[in-house]
Scaffold this motif. Sequence first.
Motif, short mmCIF file in Angstrom:
data_model
loop_
_atom_site.label_atom_id
_atom_site.label_comp_id
_atom_site.label_asym_id
_atom_site.label_seq_id
_atom_site.Cartn_x
_atom_site.Cartn_y
_atom_site.Cartn_z
N SER A 34 -9.84 14.67 -1.97
CA SER A 34 -9.38 13.57 -0.42
C SER A 34 -8.46 13.41 -0.65
N ALA A 35 -6.68 13.26 -0.04
CA ALA A 35 -6.33 12.05 0.38
C ALA A 35 -6.20 11.11 -0.07
N GLN A 77 -12.04 6.86 -1.48
CA GLN A 77 -11.75 5.51 -1.53
C GLN A 77 -13.11 5.16 -1.27
N ALA A 78 -13.45 5.32 0.52
CA ALA A 78 -14.63 4.81 0.80
C ALA A 78 -15.58 5.81 0.66
N ALA A 112 0.26 6.40 -4.53
CA ALA A 112 -0.57 5.81 -5.48
C ALA A 112 -1.40 4.94 -5.07
N ALA A 113 -1.31 3.90 -4.11
CA ALA A 113 -1.94 3.12 -3.86
C ALA A 113 -3.61 3.74 -3.21
N LYS A 114 -3.68 4.22 -2.91
CA LYS A 114 -4.64 5.15 -2.70
C LYS A 114 -6.27 5.01 -4.26
N LEU A 115 -5.06 6.17 -4.77
CA LEU A 115 -5.66 6.63 -6.52
C LEU A 115 -6.43 5.01 -6.72
N LEU A 147 -12.23 0.86 -8.08
CA LEU A 147 -13.78 0.72 -7.48
C LEU A 147 -14.59 1.42 -7.69
N GLY A 148 -14.57 2.11 -9.53
CA GLY A 148 -15.29 2.87 -10.45
C GLY A 148 -15.57 3.87 -10.18
#
Lengths: 360, 360
Positions: free
Chosen positions: B78-79, B84-85, B107-110, B116-117
């Motif tokens: 994933s990019a 995240q989803a 970074a915010a996505k990572l 989210l575990g």
Amino acid sequence: MQRTRLDTDRIRAARRVIDPVFLGTPLYRCEALEPELGCAVSIKLETANPVRSFKGRGTELVASLLAEHGPRAVVCASAGNLGQALAWSGRGRGLDVTVVASRFATAAKLDRIRALGAGLELVDGDHELARERAADIARCEGIRLVEDSLDIETCEGAATIGLELVEAREQAEQTGPAGPPGPAEVAGPAEVAGPAELAGPVPPFDAVLIALGGGALATGVGHVLKDLAPGVEVICVQPLGAPALTRSWHERRVVTTDSTDTIADGVAGRRPIPAVLDDLLLVADDAVLVQEASIVAGMRLLLDHAGLVVEPSAALGIAAILEDRDRFAGRHVVTIVCGSNVDGDAYRRWVGAAAFPHRA
Amino acid sequence: MQRTRLDTDRIRAARRVIDPVFLGTPLYRCEALEPELGCAVSIKLETANPVRSFKGRGTELVASLLAEHGPRAVVCASAGNLGQALAWSGRGRGLDVTVVASRFATAAKLDRIRALGAGLELVDGDHELARERAADIARCEGIRLVEDSLDIETCEGAATIGLELVEAREQAEQTGPAGPPGPAEVAGPAEVAGPAELAGPVPPFDAVLIALGGGALATGVGHVLKDLAPGVEVICVQPLGAPALTRSWHERRVVTTDSTDTIADGVAGRRPIPAVLDDLLLVADDAVLVQEASIVAGMRLLLDHAGLVVEPSAALGIAAILEDRDRFAGRHVVTIVCGSNVDGDAYRRWVGAAAFPHRA
């Protein structure tokens, strides 16, 4: 619950009149905010519509009734959001809309009112003077005066938000929470609620934070919650710089102020309406005042952690949590993000001195 | 329409599986954007949910199927948004989620994926290397590999957006437009469409602008539109700096590129999937490439006139209008705002050099 001016069946009926573009708005948990706030936070987002505030719910009712059997001309005083919404709802029904506002009102709101084709009259004073002028126009020209929070349609429209909250809560109780927060999620700063509070599945919300201005949103949503989900705490939030209705609620009598001093233009009233206070006394569990710095901090948190641009009034709920983390620690709170109409330059100043260079 | 891999009845059924928090997203005209763009613009907002992108629609399907009768462990490349989803959907169902991403990812996505575990593995290369690594992990550990755009659930989830667009359009055809734009509204800059194009009621949308990455969003929404509203133009938009799938569409064969160079991290692929291209050839009316400067201009317009923080991929549609105003002049266009996960500092740079001082 003692009877307010509102009726839940009428509020249910209202949903069949309001343009669907204003209904069924997003309600979702924003876990990225939670480490900072120490509680589970769900956002009820009222900004993703043609007027970027919840006011369309009420103006749809007003305009529909007028289009059916009323005068074709209508006037209201507005800090900007009601006027924008009434202009939108009136335009679609061929009504002649006049909005009276303070010349100190948020320019972006005034621009949108003009763009939507409404007549705009500016008064050289604050919102209370605009209210007086709107009443004069209605009297002299014999047209309909729409008084926010006093006219029952403005409260009933706002109250439809309450129906959506209650329905979502009932669904959550049936299906259970959509999963516990991940372990990393609850590791907030040491001084805020730690894992203990947020560990395990999150229950349905037990408090709703509502921006308090004229009172339509608080009395409308509060009525529905007290009628259908009485266990949910209804907490009104107002700026310390515009405390009239909050003070009135605490003293159980109308208290006015000589002036207001807040960036939250949407809730800056000085003269509470007695009938609205009577309803608020029946449906609100508490009314709190927050500092300007907390409102700005709330706007920054919503931008940085939720990706939401909001106007100051819409950050009052987050400000209330920031000022009393212990009260909300480990709970599940809903905050209604009621508007996003801001002046670019002012917003940039609030969220960070040099934020966004001006691009005129 | 020739048969794609998708089936409209399966897409309808998918809606009963997806958490409602991802469904029924806002669709509304944003008239404040229109003077700048010279056409009527409606926004389909996919950012007001727990993961701030449309990807949850697909991961809900994937995770539900796995929770019923699949391995409990799943991996995806994933990019950032799919991961995240999938982390969100998997967490609620007790799945063991691993996400592989480029160490250069947003970074915010990572951070959200970790919060989210989910397990996060970073590769020292781009998204295509992450795809290879995810496939290796799935093979070695015998767990489920979720391939965005190839796995039909990811397309079917995205396709539910198409159902919502078609239903809203049918409703608009029945009820008529919610009123013509006000006269001031259409007085844009001289060089863009003038009053003529937007005068009078605005008809239902006749084009949908879709960000083109792996292709799930475009093939999914495109399939539904071509099946149920074939008159609507389906236009895919990709950055000039990541043109592989667009070039492949034009040449009707898979074209790969050696590198990508765009801020639109969510759509920066180099190796189109043949089966996805086949579907795209059946459902897309056009595929266009836009410049980075137009993407940034689109992000600024959405911030300044719609109050929306969006990631670069979500501004591709507005960028396409900016680069070809004549094509859209006077028409009614829908742009899908597909994500809002941005790094604060990068976003501030994009929307204005000194925007938002860093607040670490």
